[in-house]
Design a protein around this motif. Structure first.
Motif, PDB file in Angstrom:
ATOM      1  N   VAL A  63       0.845  -1.159  -0.151  1.00 39.74           N
ATOM      2  CA  VAL A  63       0.226  -0.156   0.007  1.00 39.74           C
ATOM      3  C   VAL A  63       1.150   1.100  -0.120  1.00 39.74           C
ATOM      4  N   PRO A  64       0.462   2.247  -0.520  1.00 45.09           N
ATOM      5  CA  PRO A  64       1.382   3.613  -0.513  1.00 45.09           C
ATOM      6  C   PRO A  64       1.468   4.101   1.021  1.00 45.09           C
ATOM      7  N   VAL A  65       2.592   4.603   1.119  1.00 45.20           N
ATOM      8  CA  VAL A  65       3.149   5.249   2.468  1.00 45.20           C
ATOM      9  C   VAL A  65       2.870   6.511   2.394  1.00 45.20           C
ATOM     10  N   TRP A  66       2.444   7.295   3.267  1.00 43.20           N
ATOM     11  CA  TRP A  66       1.937   8.702   3.254  1.00 43.20           C
ATOM     12  C   TRP A  66       3.409   9.348   3.454  1.00 43.20           C
ATOM     13  N   THR A  67       3.203  10.658   2.666  1.00 45.94           N
ATOM     14  CA  THR A  67       4.073  11.362   2.576  1.00 45.94           C
ATOM     15  C   THR A  67       4.459  12.346   3.778  1.00 45.94           C
ATOM     16  N   ASP A  68       5.858  12.873   4.116  1.00 46.60           N
ATOM     17  CA  ASP A  68       6.107  13.756   5.187  1.00 46.60           C
ATOM     18  C   ASP A  68       5.019  14.486   5.427  1.00 46.60           C
ATOM     19  N   GLU A  69       4.563  15.382   4.239  1.00 44.20           N
ATOM     20  CA  GLU A  69       3.700  16.405   4.584  1.00 44.20           C
ATOM     21  C   GLU A  69       2.440  15.870   4.859  1.00 44.20           C
ATOM     22  N   GLN A  70       1.903  14.765   4.593  1.00 45.53           N
ATOM     23  CA  GLN A  70       0.587  14.408   4.811  1.00 45.53           C
ATOM     24  C   GLN A  70       0.812  13.804   6.590  1.00 45.53           C
ATOM     25  N   TRP A  71       1.798  13.135   6.939  1.00 47.16           N
ATOM     26  CA  TRP A  71       2.177  12.978   8.219  1.00 47.16           C
ATOM     27  C   TRP A  71       2.189  14.171   9.052  1.00 47.16           C
ATOM     28  N   ARG A  72       2.604  15.212   8.440  1.00 46.70           N
ATOM     29  CA  ARG A  72       2.454  16.516   9.315  1.00 46.70           C
ATOM     30  C   ARG A  72       1.280  17.077   9.431  1.00 46.70           C
ATOM     31  N   THR A  73       0.462  16.835   8.662  1.00 51.67           N
ATOM     32  CA  THR A  73      -1.103  17.285   8.723  1.00 51.67           C
ATOM     33  C   THR A  73      -1.740  16.381   9.818  1.00 51.67           C
ATOM     34  N   VAL A  74      -1.369  15.020   9.877  1.00 49.36           N
ATOM     35  CA  VAL A  74      -1.910  13.991  10.795  1.00 49.36           C
ATOM     36  C   VAL A  74      -1.421  14.545  12.379  1.00 49.36           C
ATOM     37  N   SER A  75      -0.289  14.891  12.127  1.00 43.78           N
ATOM     38  CA  SER A  75       0.429  15.092  13.522  1.00 43.78           C
ATOM     39  C   SER A  75       0.017  16.475  14.222  1.00 43.78           C
ATOM     40  N   ASP A  76      -0.365  17.442  13.219  1.00 43.33           N
ATOM     41  CA  ASP A  76      -1.103  18.803  13.680  1.00 43.33           C
ATOM     42  C   ASP A  76      -2.273  18.435  14.216  1.00 43.33           C
ATOM     43  N   LEU A  77      -3.195  17.404  13.607  1.00 42.71           N
ATOM     44  CA  LEU A  77      -4.414  17.224  14.400  1.00 42.71           C
ATOM     45  C   LEU A  77      -4.362  16.823  15.647  1.00 42.71           C
ATOM     46  N   LEU A  78      -3.399  15.621  15.611  1.00 45.20           N
ATOM     47  CA  LEU A  78      -3.492  15.081  17.076  1.00 45.20           C
ATOM     48  C   LEU A  78      -2.777  15.818  18.043  1.00 45.20           C
ATOM     49  N   ALA A  79      -2.040  16.677  17.897  1.00 49.55           N
ATOM     50  CA  ALA A  79      -1.369  17.569  18.532  1.00 49.55           C
ATOM     51  C   ALA A  79      -2.203  18.623  19.355  1.00 49.55           C
ATOM     52  N   ARG A  80      -3.176  19.020  18.379  1.00 47.93           N
ATOM     53  CA  ARG A  80      -4.267  20.102  18.835  1.00 47.93           C
ATOM     54  C   ARG A  80      -5.253  19.300  19.910  1.00 47.93           C
ATOM     55  N   GLN A  81      -5.474  18.146  20.137  1.00 46.05           N
ATOM     56  CA  GLN A  81      -6.201  17.478  20.875  1.00 46.05           C
ATOM     57  C   GLN A  81      -5.548  16.505  21.948  1.00 46.05           C
ATOM     58  N   ALA A  82      -5.627  17.326  23.173  1.00 47.30           N
ATOM     59  CA  ALA A  82      -5.014  16.417  24.449  1.00 47.30           C
ATOM     60  C   ALA A  82      -5.621  15.172  24.572  1.00 47.30           C
ATOM     61  N   ARG A  83      -6.682  14.902  24.285  1.00 48.77           N
ATOM     62  CA  ARG A  83      -7.510  13.569  24.439  1.00 48.77           C
ATOM     63  C   ARG A  83      -6.812  12.593  23.302  1.00 48.77           C
ATOM     64  N   HIS A  84      -6.431  13.274  22.230  1.00 50.16           N
ATOM     65  CA  HIS A  84      -5.859  12.465  21.088  1.00 50.16           C
ATOM     66  C   HIS A  84      -4.630  11.817  21.638  1.00 50.16           C
ATOM     67  N   HIS A  85      -3.804  12.606  22.264  1.00 45.52           N
ATOM     68  CA  HIS A  85      -2.343  12.474  22.622  1.00 45.52           C
ATOM     69  C   HIS A  85      -2.528  11.534  23.664  1.00 45.52           C
ATOM     70  N   ALA A  86      -3.266  11.568  24.658  1.00 45.97           N
ATOM     71  CA  ALA A  86      -3.411  10.573  25.916  1.00 45.97           C
ATOM     72  C   ALA A  86      -3.683   9.179  25.251  1.00 45.97           C
ATOM     73  N   ARG A  87      -4.797   9.043  24.435  1.00 41.25           N
ATOM     74  CA  ARG A  87      -5.098   7.793  23.897  1.00 41.25           C
ATOM     75  C   ARG A  87      -3.796   7.167  23.345  1.00 41.25           C
ATOM     76  N   LEU A  88      -2.983   8.047  22.358  1.00 39.59           N
ATOM     77  CA  LEU A  88      -1.926   7.591  21.854  1.00 39.59           C
ATOM     78  C   LEU A  88      -0.764   7.014  23.003  1.00 39.59           C
ATOM     79  N   LEU A  89      -0.669   7.794  23.880  1.00 39.17           N
ATOM     80  CA  LEU A  89       0.308   7.365  24.902  1.00 39.17           C
ATOM     81  C   LEU A  89      -0.252   6.011  25.494  1.00 39.17           C
TER      82      LEU A  89
END
Length: 196
Positions: A63-89
């Motif tokens: 399957v295609p791997v996401w680009t660094d730019e796509q991962w930056r978008t995902v990281s920005d989304l996750l960083a904005r939500q403390a609850r998302h970050h807590a689930r990841l941890l």
């Protein structure tokens, strides 16, 4: 991510009798432990499947791997939500994470058009029984290792958490370095407690 989404993402038509038969045979192979050496790397799932032949079949799902730019978008989304970050941890993907990604035009769950399926068997059907068995084995692992899909898209749990920490850290105010603190004020306040 829901396991049901994973199972339907290969484009399997359950109402097709031939495909339904292959799926039942794949379930039998998977439950009998015939999927071996399952390995997930960025953009690829590899395994050996012991079918009816003496030699196991080599199966690769790509399957295609996401680009660094796509991962930056995902990281920005996750960083904005403390609850998302807590689930990841806690070792879990956030609830409704794939739904939020869909709004960004992304999905951790690959669609049928993204997959490239290979098997050393001679069956012309795609997906073949061996590919489906690997598919089911991956599905079974999603319950215990939700980061399998992020690895498949190009980021391990550690890399994703580091990306989020970097994003969150950019917005934080930095304190004064300890060497610059006034030693004389460490043990006395600027206002006497009675004056407060």
């Amino acid at each position: 991510m829901s396991g049901d989404r994973w199972l339907t993402s290969i484009g399997l038509a359950i109402d097709d009798p031939g495909q339904a038969l292959r799926l039942r045979e794949a379930e039998r192979l998977c439950s009998a432990g015939r999927v071996m050496s399952l390995r997930t790397t960025p953009g690829r799932v590899e395994a050996r499947v012991q079918g009816t032949h003496a030699r196991p079949h080599l199966v690769e799902l790509a399957v295609p791997v996401w680009t660094d730019e796509q991962w930056r978008t995902v990281s920005d989304l996750l960083a904005r939500q403390a609850r998302h970050h807590a689930r990841l941890l806690a070792g879990q993907l956030p609830d409704q994470f794939d739904v939020a990604l869909t709004e960004l035009g992304l999905s951790l769950t690959p669609n049928a058009a993204e997959w490239s399926l290979h098997c050393t068997c001679s069956d012309r059907a795609v997906p073949c029984v061996h590919q489906l068995a690997v598919w089911l084995a991956v599905h079974d692992q999603l319950d215990t290792d939700p980061y399998l899909v992020t690895r498949l898209r190009g980021r391990s749990r550690e890399q994703l958490l580091a990306d989020i920490r970097d994003r969150r850290g950019r917005g934080e105010r930095r304190g004064i370095p300890i060497a610059e603190l006034d030693v004389a004020r460490w043990s006395q306040g600027s206002v006497h407690p009675r004056q407060v």
